[in-house]
Design a protein around this motif. Structure first.
Motif, PDB file in Angstrom:
ATOM      1  N   LEU A 221       0.848  -1.175   0.000  1.00  8.82           N
ATOM      2  CA  LEU A 221       0.000   0.000   0.000  1.00  8.82           C
ATOM      3  C   LEU A 221       0.891   1.234   0.000  1.00  8.82           C
ATOM      4  O   LEU A 221       1.692   1.425   0.906  1.00  8.82           O
ATOM      5  CB  LEU A 221      -0.915  -0.020   1.234  1.00  8.82           C
ATOM      6  CG  LEU A 221      -1.922   1.113   1.374  1.00  8.82           C
ATOM      7  CD1 LEU A 221      -2.831   1.192   0.163  1.00  8.82           C
ATOM      8  CD2 LEU A 221      -2.736   0.907   2.645  1.00  8.82           C
ATOM      9  N   LYS A 222       0.740   2.076  -1.007  1.00  7.47           N
ATOM     10  CA  LYS A 222       1.654   3.203  -1.186  1.00  7.47           C
ATOM     11  C   LYS A 222       1.162   4.489  -0.531  1.00  7.47           C
ATOM     12  O   LYS A 222       1.906   5.449  -0.436  1.00  7.47           O
ATOM     13  CB  LYS A 222       1.868   3.460  -2.683  1.00  7.47           C
ATOM     14  CG  LYS A 222       2.423   2.260  -3.439  1.00  7.47           C
ATOM     15  CD  LYS A 222       3.796   1.855  -2.939  1.00  7.47           C
ATOM     16  CE  LYS A 222       4.859   2.838  -3.373  1.00  7.47           C
ATOM     17  NZ  LYS A 222       6.222   2.370  -3.040  1.00  7.47           N
ATOM     18  N   THR A 223      -0.098   4.527  -0.112  1.00  2.00           N
ATOM     19  CA  THR A 223      -0.637   5.720   0.522  1.00  2.00           C
ATOM     20  C   THR A 223      -1.151   5.365   1.912  1.00  2.00           C
ATOM     21  O   THR A 223      -1.431   4.207   2.211  1.00  2.00           O
ATOM     22  CB  THR A 223      -1.785   6.314  -0.313  1.00  2.00           C
ATOM     23  OG1 THR A 223      -2.730   5.292  -0.600  1.00  2.00           O
ATOM     24  CG2 THR A 223      -1.275   6.908  -1.601  1.00  2.00           C
ATOM     25  N   VAL A 224      -1.270   6.359   2.768  1.00  2.00           N
ATOM     26  CA  VAL A 224      -1.794   6.131   4.112  1.00  2.00           C
ATOM     27  C   VAL A 224      -3.313   6.052   4.004  1.00  2.00           C
ATOM     28  O   VAL A 224      -4.000   7.060   3.872  1.00  2.00           O
ATOM     29  CB  VAL A 224      -1.379   7.255   5.074  1.00  2.00           C
ATOM     30  CG1 VAL A 224      -1.960   7.019   6.449  1.00  2.00           C
ATOM     31  CG2 VAL A 224       0.142   7.334   5.146  1.00  2.00           C
ATOM     32  N   ALA A 225      -3.836   4.849   3.993  1.00  2.00           N
ATOM     33  CA  ALA A 225      -5.261   4.608   3.814  1.00  2.00           C
ATOM     34  C   ALA A 225      -5.592   3.248   4.398  1.00  2.00           C
ATOM     35  O   ALA A 225      -4.706   2.530   4.857  1.00  2.00           O
ATOM     36  CB  ALA A 225      -5.631   4.671   2.329  1.00  2.00           C
ATOM     37  N   CYS A 226      -6.867   2.907   4.398  1.00  2.00           N
ATOM     38  CA  CYS A 226      -7.308   1.595   4.883  1.00  2.00           C
ATOM     39  C   CYS A 226      -7.960   0.868   3.723  1.00  2.00           C
ATOM     40  O   CYS A 226      -8.931   1.358   3.143  1.00  2.00           O
ATOM     41  CB  CYS A 226      -8.284   1.772   6.043  1.00  2.00           C
ATOM     42  SG  CYS A 226      -8.795   0.217   6.794  1.00  2.00           S
ATOM     43  N   ILE A 227      -7.430  -0.293   3.374  1.00  2.00           N
ATOM     44  CA  ILE A 227      -7.897  -1.074   2.239  1.00  2.00           C
ATOM     45  C   ILE A 227      -8.419  -2.418   2.728  1.00  2.00           C
ATOM     46  O   ILE A 227      -7.796  -3.064   3.572  1.00  2.00           O
ATOM     47  CB  ILE A 227      -6.748  -1.313   1.230  1.00  2.00           C
ATOM     48  CG1 ILE A 227      -6.175   0.016   0.729  1.00  2.00           C
ATOM     49  CG2 ILE A 227      -7.209  -2.168   0.054  1.00  2.00           C
ATOM     50  CD1 ILE A 227      -7.145   0.851  -0.050  1.00  2.00           C
ATOM     51  N   LEU A 228      -9.560  -2.837   2.198  1.00  2.00           N
ATOM     52  CA  LEU A 228     -10.029  -4.194   2.428  1.00  2.00           C
ATOM     53  C   LEU A 228      -9.466  -5.071   1.320  1.00  2.00           C
ATOM     54  O   LEU A 228      -9.527  -4.704   0.143  1.00  2.00           O
ATOM     55  CB  LEU A 228     -11.554  -4.261   2.402  1.00  2.00           C
ATOM     56  CG  LEU A 228     -12.305  -3.591   3.544  1.00  2.00           C
ATOM     57  CD1 LEU A 228     -13.803  -3.741   3.338  1.00  2.00           C
ATOM     58  CD2 LEU A 228     -11.883  -4.172   4.873  1.00  2.00           C
TER      59      LEU A 228
ATOM     60  N   TYR B  31      -9.253  -9.124  -4.508  1.00  2.00           N
ATOM     61  CA  TYR B  31     -10.215  -8.042  -4.705  1.00  2.00           C
ATOM     62  C   TYR B  31      -9.926  -6.950  -3.678  1.00  2.00           C
ATOM     63  O   TYR B  31      -9.694  -7.244  -2.503  1.00  2.00           O
ATOM     64  CB  TYR B  31     -11.649  -8.554  -4.568  1.00  2.00           C
ATOM     65  CG  TYR B  31     -11.965  -9.630  -5.574  1.00  2.00           C
ATOM     66  CD1 TYR B  31     -12.374  -9.304  -6.863  1.00  2.00           C
ATOM     67  CD2 TYR B  31     -11.814 -10.971  -5.259  1.00  2.00           C
ATOM     68  CE1 TYR B  31     -12.629 -10.287  -7.805  1.00  2.00           C
ATOM     69  CE2 TYR B  31     -12.074 -11.968  -6.191  1.00  2.00           C
ATOM     70  CZ  TYR B  31     -12.488 -11.614  -7.463  1.00  2.00           C
ATOM     71  OH  TYR B  31     -12.739 -12.598  -8.393  1.00  2.00           O
ATOM     72  N   LEU B  32      -9.930  -5.702  -4.121  1.00  2.00           N
ATOM     73  CA  LEU B  32      -9.579  -4.566  -3.265  1.00  2.00           C
ATOM     74  C   LEU B  32     -10.742  -3.599  -3.153  1.00  2.00           C
ATOM     75  O   LEU B  32     -11.493  -3.404  -4.124  1.00  2.00           O
ATOM     76  CB  LEU B  32      -8.375  -3.814  -3.843  1.00  2.00           C
ATOM     77  CG  LEU B  32      -7.106  -4.623  -4.111  1.00  2.00           C
ATOM     78  CD1 LEU B  32      -6.077  -3.746  -4.819  1.00  2.00           C
ATOM     79  CD2 LEU B  32      -6.547  -5.183  -2.820  1.00  2.00           C
ATOM     80  N   ARG B  33     -10.864  -2.995  -1.982  1.00  2.00           N
ATOM     81  CA  ARG B  33     -11.878  -1.959  -1.772  1.00  2.00           C
ATOM     82  C   ARG B  33     -11.365  -0.986  -0.720  1.00  2.00           C
ATOM     83  O   ARG B  33     -10.818  -1.406   0.298  1.00  2.00           O
ATOM     84  CB  ARG B  33     -13.187  -2.592  -1.313  1.00  2.00           C
ATOM     85  CG  ARG B  33     -14.332  -1.614  -1.208  1.00  2.00           C
ATOM     86  CD  ARG B  33     -15.629  -2.333  -0.965  1.00  2.00           C
ATOM     87  NE  ARG B  33     -16.743  -1.408  -1.024  1.00  2.00           N
ATOM     88  CZ  ARG B  33     -17.995  -1.761  -1.204  1.00  2.00           C
ATOM     89  NH1 ARG B  33     -18.293  -3.039  -1.334  1.00  2.00           N
ATOM     90  NH2 ARG B  33     -18.950  -0.866  -1.238  1.00  2.00           N
TER      91      ARG B  33
ATOM     92  N   CYS C 128     -11.187 -12.079   4.276  1.00  2.00           N
ATOM     93  CA  CYS C 128     -10.995 -10.646   4.101  1.00  2.00           C
ATOM     94  C   CYS C 128     -10.140 -10.101   5.226  1.00  2.00           C
ATOM     95  O   CYS C 128     -10.252 -10.541   6.373  1.00  2.00           O
ATOM     96  CB  CYS C 128     -12.351  -9.943   4.101  1.00  2.00           C
ATOM     97  SG  CYS C 128     -12.261  -8.174   3.788  1.00  2.00           S
ATOM     98  N   LEU C 129      -9.274  -9.174   4.903  1.00  2.00           N
ATOM     99  CA  LEU C 129      -8.491  -8.529   5.942  1.00  2.00           C
ATOM    100  C   LEU C 129      -8.374  -7.046   5.632  1.00  2.00           C
ATOM    101  O   LEU C 129      -8.611  -6.603   4.514  1.00  2.00           O
ATOM    102  CB  LEU C 129      -7.111  -9.163   6.068  1.00  2.00           C
ATOM    103  CG  LEU C 129      -6.188  -9.146   4.849  1.00  2.00           C
ATOM    104  CD1 LEU C 129      -5.282  -7.932   4.904  1.00  2.00           C
ATOM    105  CD2 LEU C 129      -5.352 -10.398   4.833  1.00  2.00           C
ATOM    106  N   SER C 130      -8.055  -6.293   6.648  1.00  3.50           N
ATOM    107  CA  SER C 130      -7.869  -4.861   6.498  1.00  3.50           C
ATOM    108  C   SER C 130      -6.383  -4.574   6.422  1.00  3.50           C
ATOM    109  O   SER C 130      -5.593  -5.115   7.180  1.00  3.50           O
ATOM    110  CB  SER C 130      -8.485  -4.131   7.691  1.00  3.50           C
ATOM    111  OG  SER C 130      -8.260  -2.756   7.585  1.00  3.50           O
ATOM    112  N   TYR C 131      -5.996  -3.718   5.513  1.00 11.03           N
ATOM    113  CA  TYR C 131      -4.594  -3.446   5.246  1.00 11.03           C
ATOM    114  C   TYR C 131      -4.382  -1.945   5.408  1.00 11.03           C
ATOM    115  O   TYR C 131      -4.895  -1.153   4.621  1.00 11.03           O
ATOM    116  CB  TYR C 131      -4.287  -3.915   3.829  1.00 11.03           C
ATOM    117  CG  TYR C 131      -2.853  -3.804   3.376  1.00 11.03           C
ATOM    118  CD1 TYR C 131      -1.795  -4.080   4.231  1.00 11.03           C
ATOM    119  CD2 TYR C 131      -2.563  -3.462   2.076  1.00 11.03           C
ATOM    120  CE1 TYR C 131      -0.482  -3.997   3.792  1.00 11.03           C
ATOM    121  CE2 TYR C 131      -1.254  -3.383   1.620  1.00 11.03           C
ATOM    122  CZ  TYR C 131      -0.222  -3.646   2.485  1.00 11.03           C
ATOM    123  OH  TYR C 131       1.065  -3.564   2.055  1.00 11.03           O
TER     124      TYR C 131
END
Length: 198
Positions: free
Chosen positions: A25-32, A70-72, A49-52
């Motif tokens: 993950l290249k930005t400070v964010a929360c990805i599922l 799959y990303l969200r 599913c996990l949170s990244y």
């Protein structure tokens, strides 16, 4: 390994191609991140599913073969576009499925004030995840304990996870380190949170 860049949004699941692969993950964010043969239903909890929420310094390997990623986007300020870089591993590379216990996302409420309840149950393999405090701004913190404490008093190992500072900021989150034991949580009754485990 070749790399690809993806920009997931919060409006739907983005097919990011096959496994095995490594995510960054290249930005400070929360990805599922969901792993399976089809995208999760929008109104249901994906089985795997996990949170990244990494800051770009760490890698997330997904060594299982024969699946798709799959990303969200989950929580991200509007001015930040989440960017995920994926490096593809070669099929037959010798990667084995990781010894992880997967749990669907937990959307829950603290049932009783100042009493521990189970966030993630104990398992035979390593599991960790992320806890997001979705209580209103100004609420007391939640306390997460990776030792699985169920004591009447707050454990010295408990980590406070605060809610958002105000309505314009993202909820507070904490990455739960891998453990085979139970992970517990406590706070004020009615406090809300989301937990992602892998």
């Amino acid at each position: 390994m070749p790399t690809e860049r993806y920009h997931p949004s919060a409006t739907g699941w983005l097919d990011a191609g096959p496994t095995p692969c490594i995510l960054q993950l290249k930005t400070v964010a929360c990805i599922l991140v969901a792993v399976g043969s089809a995208p999760p239903a929008d109104n249901g909890s994906p089985a795997h599913c996990l949170s990244y929420t990494r800051d770009g310094a760490d890698l997330l390997p997904l060594p299982m073969e024969g699946e798709r990623v799959y990303l969200r986007a989950q929580v991200a300020p509007e001015r930040i576009a989440p960017e995920v870089v994926i490096s593809r591993g070669a099929v037959g590379s010798g990667w084995a499925s990781p010894p992880c216990d997967w749990h669907p996302p937990v959307l829950a409420t603290i049932a009783e004030s100042d009493a521990y309840q189970v966030l993630f149950p104990a398992g035979s393999a390593l599991h960790g995840g992320t806890i997001v405090n979705t209580s209103p701004p100004g609420s007391p913190p939640l306390h997460v304990d990776v030792t699985g404490a169920m004591t009447p008093d707050l454990s010295t190992a408990a980590i406070p996870v605060y809610p958002a500072l105000d309505l314009t900021t993202a909820p507070g989150a904490w990455r739960v380190p891998p453990t085979r034991g139970a992970v517990t949580i406590r706070g004020q009754a009615g406090s809300t949170f989301v937990g992602f485990s892998a």
